[in-house]
Design a protein around this motif. Structure first.
Motif, PDB file in Angstrom:
ATOM      1  N   ARG A 113      -5.265  10.920   3.125  1.00 51.05           N
ATOM      2  CA  ARG A 113      -4.214  11.232   2.841  1.00 51.05           C
ATOM      3  C   ARG A 113      -4.113  13.178   3.419  1.00 51.05           C
ATOM      4  NH1 ARG A 113      -3.545  12.472  -3.501  1.00 51.05           N
ATOM      5  NH2 ARG A 113      -5.456  13.697  -4.347  1.00 51.05           N
ATOM      6  N   VAL A 114      -5.605  13.935   4.118  1.00 56.05           N
ATOM      7  CA  VAL A 114      -5.220  14.713   4.971  1.00 56.05           C
ATOM      8  C   VAL A 114      -4.874  14.738   6.282  1.00 56.05           C
ATOM      9  CG1 VAL A 114      -6.499  16.894   6.184  1.00 56.05           C
ATOM     10  CG2 VAL A 114      -6.867  15.146   3.635  1.00 56.05           C
ATOM     11  N   THR A 115      -3.540  15.603   6.459  1.00 55.56           N
ATOM     12  CA  THR A 115      -2.006  15.245   7.515  1.00 55.56           C
ATOM     13  C   THR A 115      -2.875  16.728   8.598  1.00 55.56           C
ATOM     14  OG1 THR A 115      -0.885  16.461   6.850  1.00 55.56           O
ATOM     15  CG2 THR A 115      -0.472  14.646   5.687  1.00 55.56           C
ATOM     16  N   ALA A 116      -2.903  15.506  10.046  1.00 53.28           N
ATOM     17  CA  ALA A 116      -2.824  16.616  10.833  1.00 53.28           C
ATOM     18  C   ALA A 116      -2.502  18.234  10.815  1.00 53.28           C
ATOM     19  CB  ALA A 116      -2.625  16.461  12.126  1.00 53.28           C
ATOM     20  N   GLN A 117      -1.399  18.782  10.062  1.00 56.10           N
ATOM     21  CA  GLN A 117      -0.438  19.987   9.742  1.00 56.10           C
ATOM     22  C   GLN A 117      -1.583  20.460   9.004  1.00 56.10           C
ATOM     23  OE1 GLN A 117       0.487  16.759   9.661  1.00 56.10           O
ATOM     24  NE2 GLN A 117       2.182  17.033  11.596  1.00 56.10           N
ATOM     25  N   VAL A 120       1.024  -1.297  -0.307  1.00 54.96           N
ATOM     26  CA  VAL A 120       0.142   0.276   0.193  1.00 54.96           C
ATOM     27  C   VAL A 120       1.162   1.046  -0.672  1.00 54.96           C
ATOM     28  CG1 VAL A 120      -1.729  -1.238   1.290  1.00 54.96           C
ATOM     29  CG2 VAL A 120      -0.187   0.512   2.431  1.00 54.96           C
ATOM     30  N   ALA A 121       0.509   2.616  -0.299  1.00 56.92           N
ATOM     31  CA  ALA A 121       1.000   3.716  -0.426  1.00 56.92           C
ATOM     32  C   ALA A 121       1.401   4.052   0.755  1.00 56.92           C
ATOM     33  CB  ALA A 121       0.419   4.568  -0.976  1.00 56.92           C
ATOM     34  N   GLN A 122      -0.020   4.171   1.928  1.00 56.22           N
ATOM     35  CA  GLN A 122       0.431   4.403   3.121  1.00 56.22           C
ATOM     36  C   GLN A 122      -0.534   3.638   3.898  1.00 56.22           C
ATOM     37  OE1 GLN A 122      -1.627   8.261   1.715  1.00 56.22           O
ATOM     38  NE2 GLN A 122      -2.961   8.099   2.944  1.00 56.22           N
ATOM     39  N   PHE A 123      -0.387   3.872   5.500  1.00 56.74           N
ATOM     40  CA  PHE A 123      -2.062   3.453   6.245  1.00 56.74           C
ATOM     41  C   PHE A 123      -2.733   4.481   7.123  1.00 56.74           C
ATOM     42  CE2 PHE A 123      -4.364   0.483   8.490  1.00 56.74           C
ATOM     43  CZ  PHE A 123      -5.154  -0.739   7.958  1.00 56.74           C
ATOM     44  N   PRO A 124      -3.550   4.918   6.950  1.00 54.41           N
ATOM     45  CA  PRO A 124      -4.889   4.281   6.169  1.00 54.41           C
ATOM     46  C   PRO A 124      -4.864   4.369   4.994  1.00 54.41           C
ATOM     47  CG  PRO A 124      -5.121   5.039   8.161  1.00 54.41           C
ATOM     48  CD  PRO A 124      -4.113   5.605   8.278  1.00 54.41           C
ATOM     49  N   THR A 125      -5.680   4.670   4.452  1.00 52.89           N
ATOM     50  CA  THR A 125      -5.252   4.195   2.416  1.00 52.89           C
ATOM     51  C   THR A 125      -6.252   4.364   2.037  1.00 52.89           C
ATOM     52  OG1 THR A 125      -4.106   3.491   0.648  1.00 52.89           O
ATOM     53  CG2 THR A 125      -5.018   1.727   2.439  1.00 52.89           C
ATOM     54  N   ASN A 126      -6.689   4.329   0.847  1.00 56.17           N
ATOM     55  CA  ASN A 126      -7.612   3.861  -0.404  1.00 56.17           C
ATOM     56  C   ASN A 126      -7.139   3.373  -1.188  1.00 56.17           C
ATOM     57  OD1 ASN A 126      -7.460   5.642  -2.159  1.00 56.17           O
ATOM     58  ND2 ASN A 126      -9.178   6.817  -0.656  1.00 56.17           N
TER      59      ASN A 126
END
Length: 870
Positions: A348-352, A33-39
Motif C-alpha cells: 500500500r506504499v504508493t509512488a506519491q 482482493v482489496a488492491q493488486f499487488p496485495t497481501n
C-alpha cells in the motif's frame, strides 16, 4: 517478426482460506482482493474479516492469519500464439512460500520473497480463458518445520524477532516483529505479475560508466543479453542526454552466446552529484533489438555519469583508516539516516508516498540513506526518486541480526536472489555501496560463535557455527565483482578492524562505546544506557547506526487509541506501551528523561519532553562527529546515519518522522546540525588543585570552544558573533564579533575562550550563543546562515525563567523573540497534516528574532511549547 508484448495481470483477483486451522469462522469462499499487488491482511481488513492490527491491541487478535494457507486466483484470456512465440509469466514478488498453478498444472514452487521468477508457460497457457492460482503457505509453520527437519540451532538469540526460524526463510525479517515493529506475518502476491509473449527479447541491459571530471567526458560501456537472438539479429544502442538529445548511437551484432556490447563516448558530460554538491542530470541508455529492420523489443535505463567509492586509507597522526564516500573525486561527509519499509504492508506504499518521504528526507539536509538488511530490496520507484533527488544509497543485502545457514541449497537461493536484485538495480547512480548484512558479525562475536577473524580459509568458515561468513566474504563479493565491479562492497555493518565495532576501521553501530583496548563496551541505550552527553567520545570512522527513542505526535498516538477507553490516553498505559516494542523500554526511556529534564506525566508533556531529549541527543552527536571532518588525511569521521528515519506503523521509536510523516523535534535540530554550514560549541571545565592532595581548594576555569563545518565546495567568509547570557535575567555578559573564513569541505576551529563570570551569582547558569551571518560587499551583516547554543547540563538542574515572548504571525511567517534564553521553543497547529514548518524546536536568545517559514498556515491558530513552560 513479432514484437514483445507485456500485460500486467492485475484484474479480477480473488482470495480465500484453504484448510483452516483453529479458526472459528474460516473464510472458505472467494472474495475480491482489496488492491493488486496485495497481501492477506489488506484483503481481510477490506472485508472486515479482521480488525485493523495497527489499532489498539488488535495485533494480538490477528496472529492466526499468519498461520493459515491462503489461495489467490484470477482468470485471464490470451489469443493464439504465433509460430515460435514464447509465453512467459513473470512474478516480481511472491510472499513467501507459494505454489503456483496455471490451468491446474503446477508451474512454480517459490520460497523467496526477495526474488523475481520467470516461468515459461508456452505449453500450459490456453487460447482464450486461463486460470492462475497461487497457494500461499504459512511462513511461520514452514519455517518451524524446516528448523525441526534440519535440526537447525543458530548461535545465540536474534534481535527484535524471537522466532529463530526466520533465519531459514527468505522473507522480510521485520515481519517477525522488531524493536519498533509489530509481529504480523504476511503472505500474498506483493509485487506485480506480468504475462509476456515474444520470439526474442533483451533479457538484460547494463552499463559501466567511466568519467574524467577534469576533461568533462565519460565513456559508457553498454552491454545487453539477448534471449533467442541467434541469426540475423542486431541491437541499436543509443544515449540520450538530459535534454532529450541523441548524443551517441551504434549498432552491433549479437554473438552466438547472446551477448552484445558497445563503447559510447559522451563529450561535455553533465555529471551526477549528491544533493548539495551539484545537479542530478540523468541520461537515457536505450537498446533496440532489431531483425530485418523490425524492432522486436526495446529496453532502457536511466543512468548518471559519476564515479563513487568508499575510501579507506591511512590517517595522519591517528590509528586506523578513513571510511568515507568519494563522488567524482570529491570526499563527501555522509549525513543521513537508516530506512525501514515505509509501511509494514508494503503493497500500500504508493509512488506519491515514497516521493513525499524522500522529499522530507532531503529537506532535512540529509544526503545518505541506508537500506537496512531486515527489510526488503526496495521498489524501483524508490531508487528512481533517489536518483532524481541526489540521495546517496547504502544498501544492505537482506540479512539481519543472526547466524544464518550456508549449505549448498541456501547458497544457491542467495545467488539467485542477489543476481536478480543487482541486475535490477545496478544502473542507479544513487547506489554507492552494498553491505553484506546488518549486525551478523556483532551477533557472532557477542554469542561466541566459532569466528576467528584471522582465519582466511573459507572452507573452515563453512565448518563453523557461523557459516554465513562464507556468504558475506566469498559469495557476495564475488557476485559484486562480477555484476557491479565499480560499486563498493562492505562485508557487514558494522564491520572492520580488530573486531566488529572497531572505531578506527570500517563502520560502527553506536549502541556501544569503546573506551580503551582491549575491548571494553558500554552500551548506549540498549543495555547500560550511557548518557548521551558521551556521544562525542563514542565516535568512529563512520557511524552507520545510533539513536534515541521518543514518542510520536499526539495525533499519531490518538490514531491507535480510537477504540480504547479514555484511561488509555496516558504515556504509560497498556496500549501506548504496546506501541513501543523496545525491550525494557520503560526503564531505558525513564532513565534518559530523569537524568536530563524536569517534566510531568500528561501525554502531551511526556511526548514533548521525550522528543526534546531525542533532539538534544542527536544534536550532541551530529555536531561532535561532523567536527572530525578535518580535511585530507584527517577524515577522522566520514559519516553519521541516525537510526532511523521512518517507522512501519504508529510506534514509539527512534525515528525522525512518524508513521504519518509528521516530523519529530529531532528532525529539525538535525536539519540545522547537518546543514551545508553549521556551528558547534563544546563547554569544558578545567580543575586545578591549589596544592597537592587538597579536595577543598580547587581553582576552576570554564572554557568554551567553537567550530564550524562547511561541507560545500567553496570557501566562505562570514561574520561570527559569540554571546554569553545569564539565564535568569537574559543579561549579555560578553559579545564578540569577528570575520571568519571557513575553508571548503572541512570543519574549522573558531575559538577557545574563557567563560565570563556572572555578575549575579557564581551558580548562575550561563548560555552561550553563536551565529554566522553573511557579509555584503561593504562589510555590513546580512542574513543568518547558522546558529548554535550551548547550555549547562543536566537541564533538570536549571530553574527556567518565565520568558516574555513576542510571537507574531505574518501570513506564512512566524517570528519569535524572547527577553531571556528559551530552550526547545516548538510551534504547533491543530491541523498538523495541513501545515509544514521549515524549522522548529528553536533555542531563543535575547536580541535575536527568529523567523520560521510555514506552508499551508492560511490563518490557522499557532500554539507553542518550550522547556519549563507551565
Amino acid at each position: 517478426m513479432v514484437s514483445l508484448t507485456r500485460n500486467i495481470l492485475d484484474a479480477g483477483w480473488e482470495f480465500k482460506q484453504v484448510g483452516a486451522i483453529g479458526v472459528p469462522e474460516p473464510q472458505d469462499e472467494f472474495l475480491p482482493v482489496a488492491q493488486f499487488p496485495t497481501n492477506i491482511h489488506l484483503d481481510l481488513m477490506a472485508h472486515n474479516k479482521i480488525p485493523d492490527p495497527f489499532i489498539g491491541l488488535n495485533e494480538y487478535k490477528v496472529q492466526w492469519v499468519g498461520e493459515q494457507k491462503w489461495l489467490y486466483r484470477t482468470f485471464f484470456t490470451v489469443g493464439a500464439a504465433l509460430e515460435g512465440e514464447k509465453t512467459v509469466l513473470q512474478f516480481n514478488g511472491l510472499d513467501t512460500f507459494a505454489a503456483v498453478s496455471l490451468n491446474g498444472t503446477k508451474i512454480l514452487e517459490s520460497e523467496n520473497m526477495h526474488r523475481t521468477y520467470r516461468v515459461d508457460v508456452t505449453s500450459t497457457v490456453k487460447e482464450n480463458s486461463n486460470v492462475l492460482e497461487i497457494l500461499f503457505d504459512s511462513a511461520i509453520i514452514r519455517g518451524k518445520n524446516l528448523m525441526k527437519e534440519r535440526d537447525f540451532k543458530p548461535v545465540g538469540i536474534t534481535s527484535g524477532a524471537t522466532d529463530k526460524s526466520r533465519l531459514l526463510v527468505r522473507k522480510a525479517t521485520y515481519h517477525y516483529s522488531w524493536n519498533w515493529g509489530p509481529e504480523l506475518t504476511t503472505c500474498g502476491p506483493w509485487r506485480p505479475i506480468y504475462l509476456e509473449r515474444y520470439i526474442s527479447r533483451i533479457s538484460d541491459l547494463s552499463t559501466k560508466v567511466s568519467v574524467s571530471v577534469l576533461d568533462e567526458t565519460a565513456s559508457v560501456c553498454v552491454s545487453a543479453e539477448v534471449e533467442n537472438g541467434k541469426g540475423n539479429h542486431s541491437i541499436s544502442f543509443t544515449i540520450i542526454d538530459p535534454d532529450q538529445n541523441v548524443i551517441a548511437t551504434e549498432v552491433a551484432k549479437i554473438s552466438d552466446s547472446g551477448l552484445c556490447s558497445v563503447q559510447l563516448k559522451v563529450q561535455d558530460a553533465a555529471f551526477w552529484w549528491p544533493i548539495g554538491l551539484g545537479k542530478q542530470p540523468l541520461y537515457t541508455v536505450r537498446a533496440k533489438l532489431i531483425r530485418e529492420s523490425k524492432s522486436l523489443h526495446e529496453r532502457e535505463r536511466k543512468i548518471g555519469l559519476r564515479s563513487a567509492s568508499i575510501i579507506q586509507r591511512p590517517l595522519i597522526d591517528t590509528p586506523g583508516t578513513t571510511f568515507f564516500v568519494e563522488v567524482n573525486n570529491v570526499p563527501v561527509f555522509s549525513s543521513g539516516s537508516n530506512w525501514c519499509p515505509a509501511d509494514h504492508f508494503v503493497p500500500r506504499v504508493t509512488a506519491q508516498r515514497y516521493r513525499k518521504l524522500l522529499k522530507i528526507f532531503i529537506a532535512a539536509n540529509q544526503n545518505m540513506i541506508r537500506i537496512w538488511g531486515g527489510g526488503v530490496y526496495e521498489e524501483d520507484i524508490f531508487y528512481d526518486i533517489c536518483d532524481e533527488l541526489g540521495i546517496l544509497v547504502w544498501n544492505d543485502f537482506m540479512f539481519a541480526c543472526g547466524t544464518y545457514p550456508a549449505d549448498a541449497a541456501f547458497q544457491k537461493e542467495i545467488v539467485a536472489e542477489v543476481e536478480n536484485n543487482l541486475k535490477r538495480l545496478r544502473h542507479h547512480p544513487s547506489i554507492v555501496a552494498w553491505s553484506g548484512n546488518n549486525e551478523d558479525y556483532l551477533f557472532a562475536t557477542l554469542f561466541k560463535a566459532e569466528y576467528d577473524i584471522n582465519d582466511t580459509n573459507p572452507e573452515n568458515w563453512l565448518k563453523s557455527n557461523f557459516p554465513a561468513r562464507y556468504i558475506y566474504e566469498k559469495v557476495l563479493p564475488e557476485l559484486c565483482t562480477k555484476l557491479i565491479p565499480d560499486t563498493s562492497y562492505h562485508p557487514g555493518s558494522p564491520w572492520g578492524g580488530k573486531y566488529f565495532n572497531d572505531p578506527t576501521v570500517g563502520d560502527t553501530h553506536m549502541w556501544e562505546g569503546e573506551y580503551s583496548f582491549p575491548q571494553l563496551w558500554d552500551l548506549l541505550w540498549h543495555h547500560i544506557s550511557r548518557p548521551w552527553q558521551e556521544y562525542p567520545k563514542l565516535g568512529s570512522r563512520f557511524v552507520s547506526e545510533f539513536g534515541i527513542t521518543s514518542l510520536p505526535h499526539v495525533k499519531t498516538i490518538e490514531s491507535y487509541l480510537v477504540d480504547s477507553p479514555a484511561s488509555e490516553r496516558h504515556p504509560h498505559s497498556r496500549t501506548v506501551d504496546h506501541h513501543n516494542k523496545e525491550l525494557q523500554h520503560e526503564r531505558k526511556l525513564a532513565t534518559y528523561l530523569i537524568e536530563n529534564f524536569k517534566y510531568g506525566f500528561g501525554l502531551e508533556e511526556y511526548i514533548y519532553i521525550s522528543q526534546l531529549n531525542q533532539a538534544e541527543a542527536m544534536t550532541c552527536a551530529m555536531r561532535a562527529w561532523r567536527r572530525e571532518w578535518k580535511g585530507p588525511g584527517r577524515e577522522y569521521c566520514g559519516g553519521a546515519l541516525i537510526w532511523q528515519f521512518n517507522p512501519t506503523w504508529q510506534v514509539t521509536s527512534k525515528a525522525l518522522v512518524d508513521y504519518y510523516n509528521r516530523p519529530k523535534m529531532a528532525y529539525f535540530t538535525v536539519k540545522r546540525d547537518i546543514a551545508p554550514i553549521s556551528l558547534g560549541i563544546e563547554r569544558k571545565e578545567i580543575k586545578k588543585p591549589q596544592f597537592e592532595f587538597t579536595r577543598a581548594f580547587i581553582d576552576k576555569e570554564t572554557r568554551f570552544l567553537g567550530w564550524a563545518t562547511n561541507v560545500t565546495m567553496k570557501p566562505v567568509t562570514y561574520s561570527l558573533t559569540v554571546k554569553v547570557f545569564e539565564l535568569s535575567t537574559g543579561r549579555d555578559l560578553m559579545t564578540r564579533v569577528e570575520t571568519r573564513e571557513l575553508a571548503a569541505n572541512i570543519s574549522t576551529e573558531l575559538f577557545d575562550l574563557e567563560l565570563p563570570k556572572s555578575r549575579k551569582s557564581t551558580e548562575e547558569p550561563l548560555i552561550i550563543s553563536t551565529c554566522l551571518r553573511t557579509l555584503s560587499d561593504n562589510g555590513n551583516e546580512g542574513t543568518v546562515v547558522a546558529r548554535c547554543t550551548n547550555w549547562p547540563q543536566p537541564y533538570r538542574y536549571l530553574n527556567m525563567p518565565k520568558p516574555k515572548l513576542d510571537i507574531c504571525v505574518h501570513g506564512d511567517i512566524v517570528t519569535a523573540k524572547a527577553n531571556v534564553p528559551v530552550k526547545g521553543f516548538t510551534l504547533y497547529v491543530e491541523d498538523v497534516d495541513g501545515v509544514e514548518f521549515e524549522d522548529n524546536c528553536l533555542d531563543l536568545v535575547p536580541g535575536d528574532t527568529q523567523a520560521v517559514v510555514s506552508h499551508g498556515l492560511n490563518g490557522r491558530a499557532v500554539t507553542w511549547r518550550y522547556y519549563g513552560m507551565e
